[in-house]
Motif scaffolding. Structure first.
Motif, PDB file in Angstrom:
ATOM      1  N   SER A 166       0.824  -1.212   0.000  1.00 47.95           N
ATOM      2  CA  SER A 166       0.000   0.000   0.000  1.00 47.95           C
ATOM      3  C   SER A 166       0.856   1.260   0.000  1.00 47.95           C
ATOM      4  CB  SER A 166      -0.926   0.012   1.221  1.00 47.95           C
ATOM      5  OG  SER A 166      -0.200   0.280   2.414  1.00 47.95           O
ATOM      6  N   GLY A 167       2.084   1.166   0.514  1.00 48.94           N
ATOM      7  CA  GLY A 167       2.986   2.311   0.537  1.00 48.94           C
ATOM      8  C   GLY A 167       2.602   3.376   1.538  1.00 48.94           C
ATOM      9  N   ARG A 168       1.723   3.063   2.491  1.00 47.88           N
ATOM     10  CA  ARG A 168       1.224   4.082   3.421  1.00 47.88           C
ATOM     11  C   ARG A 168       1.815   3.970   4.819  1.00 47.88           C
ATOM     12  NH1 ARG A 168      -5.146   5.093   1.832  1.00 47.88           N
ATOM     13  NH2 ARG A 168      -4.826   5.127  -0.414  1.00 47.88           N
ATOM     14  N   MET A 169       2.622   2.930   5.057  1.00 42.33           N
ATOM     15  CA  MET A 169       3.228   2.736   6.371  1.00 42.33           C
ATOM     16  C   MET A 169       4.698   2.373   6.217  1.00 42.33           C
ATOM     17  SD  MET A 169       0.324   0.420   8.322  1.00 42.33           S
ATOM     18  CE  MET A 169       1.238   0.442   9.883  1.00 42.33           C
ATOM     19  N   GLU A 170       5.507   2.807   7.188  1.00 44.32           N
ATOM     20  CA  GLU A 170       6.893   2.375   7.226  1.00 44.32           C
ATOM     21  C   GLU A 170       6.942   0.868   7.479  1.00 44.32           C
ATOM     22  OE1 GLU A 170       9.681   4.772   9.639  1.00 44.32           O
ATOM     23  OE2 GLU A 170       7.885   5.905  10.194  1.00 44.32           O
TER      24      GLU A 170
END
Length: 302
Positions: A166-170
């Motif tokens: 998703s690329g939304r969290m580290e």
């Protein structure tokens, strides 16, 4: 006694990998129990009972090191628990021989995506920090929880790559949140097994051995995940996903690869993984060296 020591060491190793990469405790432990002749339901029950303790310790450790997003934990963990309870109660009547290869194929695609994205581009930052909604997390948790209970592992292999992609969290927060929410899944699955099986086929000494090894490894893994750079961690996780699911596919009835063919494929996969990790490490070191120079060129504002 020798068996208990081996089980404790297996639990330690599995939790060290799981707490560092967000997956593999259930898969590793269940595989070992099945190889020892335990029936699938009892093997999954044993692992999930041990996971109640290991995931509690792992979650507390990740929280202590700032690796947990509690909103994500709640949104994925509650439906995950529902899916796990359902999966545990129907395991004796459910065949996963067909579903296993299909899911492995999907996860292999996600693994390739995660490996290439983090290796070539590093941590995606264009959507980093954007919230993940219930429409995405709830179905993901339900499916991952169901697969985790029926297959003896699946919460991490399904949840971790989906959140990373998703690329939304580290990566460290993905791993910490998945590990923490797994406590709810382990409790629900254990209750489902106990209600449907009772204590049939369970060896509580084995449960204790797995638990002891996992408790030792949990805080070490939570500390370790903070030290590994996100780019390198993403490449490492992607490689684990690929290796795990290539192994499942090669052994499935779909392919039923011979030993020689499997060996060639494994060599190629491990070579690809090693090359990706080497590239990620070099790219990280290059970026870290260039960072002070970029800061020095920043114009001073009044």
């Amino acid at each position: 006694m020798r068996t208990l020591v081996l089980l404790a060491l297996a639990g330690l190793g599995a939790q060290l990998v799981d707490g560092s990469l967000g997956m593999a405790y259930g898969v590793t432990s269940t595989t070992l129990l099945l190889a020892m002749g335990t029936n699938p339901a009892a093997a999954s029950a044993t692992v999930h009972l041990a996971e109640i303790g290991t995931t509690l310790m792992s979650g507390a450790s990740h929280w202590r090191f700032g690796n947990v997003d509690w909103k994500v934990v709640a949104r994925i963990g509650v439906p995950g628990a529902a899916g796990a309870f359902l999966g545990a109660t129907v395991l004796s009547n459910l065949s996963t021989e067909v579903a296993g290869p299909v899911m492995s194929l999907i996860l292999l695609g996600l693994g390739l995506y995660v490996l290439s994205r983090f290796t070539l581009r590093g941590l995606p930052k264009e959507r980093l920090g954007q919230p993940l909604g219930k429409r995405f997390l709830s179905p993901l948790g339900l499916v991952a929880g169901f697969l985790d209970a029926t297959g003896g592992g699946g919460w991490g292999p399904v949840g971790t790559p989906a959140l990373l992609a998703s690329g939304r969290m580290e990566p460290r927060k993905v791993i910490g949140s998945i590990d923490t929410s797994e406590f709810l899944v382990a409790v629900a699955a254990s209750l489902g097994f106990l209600f449907s099986l009772g204590s049939q086929g369970l060896d509580w000494l084995w449960v204790g051995a797995f638990l002891l090894g996992g408790l030792v490894a949990a805080p070490i893994a939570a500390w370790l995940v903070r030290l590994v750079p996100p780019r390198v961690l993403g490449s490492a996780v992607g490689g684990v996903i690929i290796v795990t699911n290539v192994r499942t596919l090669l052994k499935s009835d779909w392919i039923a690869a011979s030993g020689a063919v499997s060996a060639v494929v494994y060599v190629a996969v491990y070579a690809l993984w090693a090359a990706a990790l080497t590239y990620s490490i070099r790219a990280h070191l290059k970026d870290r060296t260039a960072e002070p120079a970029r800061e020095e060129r920043q114009p001073l504002t009044a």
